[in-house]
Design an enzyme around this catalytic site. Structure first.
Site, PDB file in Angstrom:
ATOM      1  N   ASP A 233       0.915  -1.269  -0.038  1.00 24.35           N
ATOM      2  CA  ASP A 233      -0.088   0.019   0.005  1.00 24.35           C
ATOM      3  C   ASP A 233       0.959   1.226  -0.080  1.00 24.35           C
ATOM      4  O   ASP A 233       2.217   1.165   0.416  1.00 24.35           O
ATOM      5  CB  ASP A 233      -1.051   0.097   1.032  1.00 24.35           C
ATOM      6  CG  ASP A 233      -2.239   0.871   0.986  1.00 24.35           C
ATOM      7  OD1 ASP A 233      -2.159   1.691  -0.071  1.00 24.35           O
ATOM      8  OD2 ASP A 233      -2.991   0.964   1.836  1.00 24.35           O
TER       9      ASP A 233
HETATM   10  C1  BGC Z   1      -5.096   3.395   0.134  1.00 24.14           C
HETATM   11  C2  BGC Z   1      -4.999   2.367  -0.986  1.00 24.14           C
HETATM   12  C3  BGC Z   1      -4.874   3.235  -2.354  1.00 24.14           C
HETATM   13  C4  BGC Z   1      -3.587   3.815  -2.242  1.00 24.14           C
HETATM   14  C5  BGC Z   1      -3.121   4.766  -3.612  1.00 24.14           C
HETATM   15  C6  BGC Z   1      -3.725   4.079   0.053  1.00 24.14           C
HETATM   16  O1  BGC Z   1      -3.932   5.197   0.919  1.00 24.14           O
HETATM   17  O2  BGC Z   1      -5.117   2.589   1.259  1.00 24.14           O
HETATM   18  O3  BGC Z   1      -6.354   1.591  -1.087  1.00 24.14           O
HETATM   19  O4  BGC Z   1      -4.889   2.546  -3.505  1.00 24.14           O
HETATM   20  O5  BGC Z   1      -3.637   4.744  -1.219  1.00 24.14           O
HETATM   21  O6  BGC Z   1      -4.103   5.716  -3.672  1.00 24.14           O
END
Ligand code: BGC
Length: 793
Positions: A233
């Site tokens: 993530d």
């Molecule tokens: C989120 C993800 C997301 C990523 C990119 C993170 O803060 O948990 O779900 O895909 O950011 O935006």
């Protein structure tokens, strides 16, 4: 790199082998981290696309937050409420095509975390509280997206089921609940061939997920034989060598913080071996190969009709005393009331947000269907005065200059579609954010007369001017989740605006951030409406439709909801409208359960979810009966937050979230009758289920149930099968379902497949598969299971 065997798997392996042979160690290492926030560069010598990623799941935003529009699809909870994997696969294929049209090879979706607690901020982004429903929806979603040559990145592995403490806390959970509930959707997704999986921020039983070898290697690779790519993530990577050897293939976003040269140094010191690099590089090459072969030849077909259909099919009719479907007499007066009754909320907040080309609002869609026979009038009645909604504006221009040189030449100009702007690390490639001054100009055209509050949230320093008057001057250092929790950093100022008279808005922004996340958002709080006027309109009307919603930013990534309820003033308005007009339909425009203290007073309650850009059309289809509602709740609606089985352990602390309810999560553990049970939903038709018959198949059981439509209206019913997996479990668990369309007066068999692989319990060290007889019950909600059947008798 020709393959003569005709075997695609062999061809892929051969291609990967040959590519590996051509790459240097440095080139292989560079496959293991993002070059920028959204992409991994592919080595030039391979003549392939770069691996561009875009957020999902309710659309494909592309690589910027505020330039460019994207279709807004129903949120995952709304999709799960259809209980129709075929429809979900079709929607997902359209999302995949949208991702492809934006040059993306990876869609960061679906989210398969479970709705463990009704207050969790991202529930709307996830399918369900139940692992089986989530798993089937995930498999359908993956098949749809990947049919377009776009990889799914299934997220967030695992036990990342709330926002409180999401970066720091350890989810403390026993093996049985972990395996049977939270890991099951990931397992099914992996076995269904998902090409990538996202490792979450949190720790699991004390280890960061991103550096947990048991999870990333023993479970994913050895047990599930999965060959995809594990992506971190965003900013979830915690270490260089430990994370890579544990099985974290890709660090995102770039520029890299823990890989890059650090990988090569770790190779030199022996902390990493070339096999560690090669193992993950091979996986990333496989992903490049899998997503390479479909150049976009034409823009995808407009999915508006599909979004509208899916939005309508997800709507759950919770209550109906006969007022629906609407039968409107000529000359009738219909009152449409509520803060969002004109605009509607098509989506929840956070990284999944897209900028839709338009949103069909409830008011205009209802008016278009009912006028000119009926008169449709609108009164807002209530508007939240605490949290701003994004300010809509026209001609939004962004100019970038060097800071401290206001008269210097403009370095770059962009045109935006939203005054809600976010960036990762860099606002303009090639420049440090701290060296830049950003000027945003736009034209706002107020919809209402009166004193509005303008708001500004800026990570860095922002100054907002309207028609030359400085209204707001705001500084914030930002923090990790401040990006989504705008309430904490918003300043506001009053300004009298005139409906229809354009005002010129200028924001001077000096970006600076502790975390690398940069954010600028101008918002608006409209003048406080008069509830008495709305109640008078309702009293005079033949029928009232009230749209209930949460203030903007309440259901979002980054923060959990503070309570299950709506704003008390909004509840008060709804109760008064219901009292003034006994024919009141309440439409609930939320992504997860809300307490409804006025439920007994309302003539009908319609759960709309976040249905996407065709919101008004989907809603009008159900209200008028053009679509007979068939959605069923994919989550329990408790009467009180305290009734949720996870309540005693929620939200835990910044260090620890204890999953103390274990297997008894959601409907499995509800001891107090909920307001509306899991699996529940009404129809305008009536169905009767006949005797069930079960037959043993090679890989499980097939259960057939005749469904008779005893009404005069065609409709769909969802037949659900729940099994008792162990004598010492006081609950039944969803194991199969089938959605059937039954014409009026006809009988259609519902055929439910119960795979043997899903009749299992985790017993200490391994799966125990139930050989039968297994007691199962069948019905149309978890609380209405009149039919008994034995599997394997
Ligand atoms: C989120 C993800 C997301 C990523 C990119 C993170 O803060 O948990 O779900 O895909 O950011 O935006």
């Amino acid at each position: 790199m020709a393959d003569h065997t005709g075997d695609p798997q062999h061809a892929q392996d051969t291609w990967v082998d040959e590519a590996m042979a051509r790459l240097s160690t440095e080139q292989k290492a560079a496959l293991l981290y993002g070059a920028d926030p959204w992409q991994v560069r592919s080595p030039g010598s391979l003549h392939l696309h770069d691996l561009v990623m875009t957020d999902g799941p309710n659309g494909a935003r592309g690589v910027t937050f505020h330039t460019g529009v994207s279709r807004c699809f129903p949120c995952e909870t709304a999709l799960a409420a259809t209980w129709d994997p075929d429809l979900v696969a079709e929607v997902a294929a359209a999302i995949g095509a949208e991702a492809r049209s934006k040059g993306a090879a990876v869609l960061l979706a679906p989210a398969v975390n479970l709705h463990r607690n009704p207050l969790a901020g991202r529930n709307f982004e996830c399918f369900s509280e139940d692992p089986e429903l989530s798993a089937q929806m995930a498999a359908a979603y993956i098949a749809g997206v990947q049919s377009q040559g776009v990889a799914c990145c299934v997220k967030h592995l695992v036990c990342n089921d709330q926002e409180s403490g999401r970066h720091t806390a350890s989810s403390e959970i026993g093996d049985a609940a972990l395996r049977e509930l939270y890991l099951t959707p990931f397992e099914v997704a992996a076995r269904a061939g998902a090409w990538s999986i996202m490792a979450a921020y949190n720790k699991l039983n004390g280890e960061y997920v991103t550096e947990y070898p048991w999870l990333l290697t023993t479970v994913l690779r050895d047990e599930w034989a999965w060959d995809g790519v594990v992506v971190s993530d965003w900013y979830a990577t915690q270490s260089t060598a430990k994370a890579l050897t544990a099985g974290l293939d890709l660090e995102m976003p770039g520029p890299s913080q823990l890989r890059g040269d650090k990988l090569l140094k770790a190779l030199e010191t022996g902390e990493l071996s070339s096999e560690d690099i090669d193992r993950s590089a091979r996986r990333v090459l496989r992903l490049l190969h899998r997503t390479q072969h479909r150049p976009m030849t034409a823009p995808p077909a407009d999915p508006a009709a599909l979004i509208r259909e899916a939005g309508a099919r997800g709507i759950v009719l919770l209550k109906n005393d006969g007022v629906l479907p609407l039968a409107v007499a000529p000359g009738a007066l219909i009152a449409v009331i509520g803060s969002g009754a004109d605009a509607g909320q098509p989506q929840g907040g956070g990284s999944c947000q897209v900028n839709p080309p338009y949103v069909s609002g409830p008011l205009s869609a209802i008016r278009a269907r009912l006028a000119p026979d009926a008169t449709v009038e609108f009164a807002r009645g209530w508007a939240d005065q605490t949290r701003p909604r994004p300010l809509t504006a026209q001609d939004i221009k962004i100019e970038y200059r060097l800071r401290g040189a206001p008269d210097s030449e403009v370095l770059a100009t962009e045109y935006a579609v939203s005054l809600s702007m976010s960036w990762f690390n860099s606002v303009l490639p090639g420049y440090e954010p701290g060296d830049l001054a950003v000027r945003v100009t736009a034209c706002i055209i107020p919809a209402e007369n009166g004193v509005h509050q303008l708001t500004l949230a800026a990570i860095g320093h922002g100054r907002l001017t309207v028609d030359g008057q400085v209204l707001l001057d705001q500084r914030s250092a930002g923090g990790r989740d401040v990006i989504f929790d705008l309430g904490r950093i918003t300043q506001r100022a009053d300004i009298a605006l005139e409906a229809g008279r354009p005002a010129e808005l200028v924001i001077d922004y000096e970006p600076w951030s502790e975390s690398g996340l940069l954010r600028l958002q101008a918002g608006l709080i409209p003048p406080a409406p008069d509830p008495a006027a709305a109640v008078r309109l309702a009293a005079a009307a033949d029928l009232a439709i009230v749209v209930a919603e949460h203030p903007h930013g309440v259901e979002t990534e980054g923060v959990d909801r503070p309570h299950l309820g709506f704003d008390p003033a909004q509840n008060d308005l709804i109760s008064r409208v219901c009292a003034a007009n006994p024919r009141t339909v309440v439409v609930v425009n939320t992504g997860s359960p809300a307490a409804m203290p006025w439920a007994d007073l309302a003539a009908a309650i319609v759960q709309l979810w976040y249905p996407g850009q065709e919101l008004g059309e989907s809603l009008a289809d159900v209200l008028t009966g053009a679509v007979n509602p068939s959605g069923k709740l994919p989550v329990t609606f408790p009467a009180r937050a305290e009734d949720a089985p996870s309540w005693p352990y929620y939200p835990g602390t910044e260090e620890e979230v204890r999953y103390g309810e274990g297997l008894a999560m959601g409907y499995r553990g509800h001891t107090v009758p909920p307001a509306f049970p899991f699996g529940f939903g009404l129809s305008y038709a009536s169905f009767r289920l006949g005797e069930a018959s079960a037959a043993a198949m090679a890989d499980g059981y097939q259960v057939t149930v005749p469904v008779t439509n005893v009404s005069g209206r065609d409709g769909r019913e969802v037949v659900q099968l729940y099994a008792r997996l162990a004598d010492d479990r006081p609950f039944l668990e969803l194991k199969a379902f089938a959605t059937v369309h039954v014409p009026a007066g006809r009988t259609v068999p519902a055929v439910l497949a119960v795979p043997a692989s899903r009749l299992r319990t985790w017993s200490g060290t391994g799966w125990r598969y139930l050989s039968g007889p297994v007691e199962a019950r069948i019905g149309t909600s978890s609380a209405d299971l009149p039919i008994a059947v034995l599997l394997g008798a």
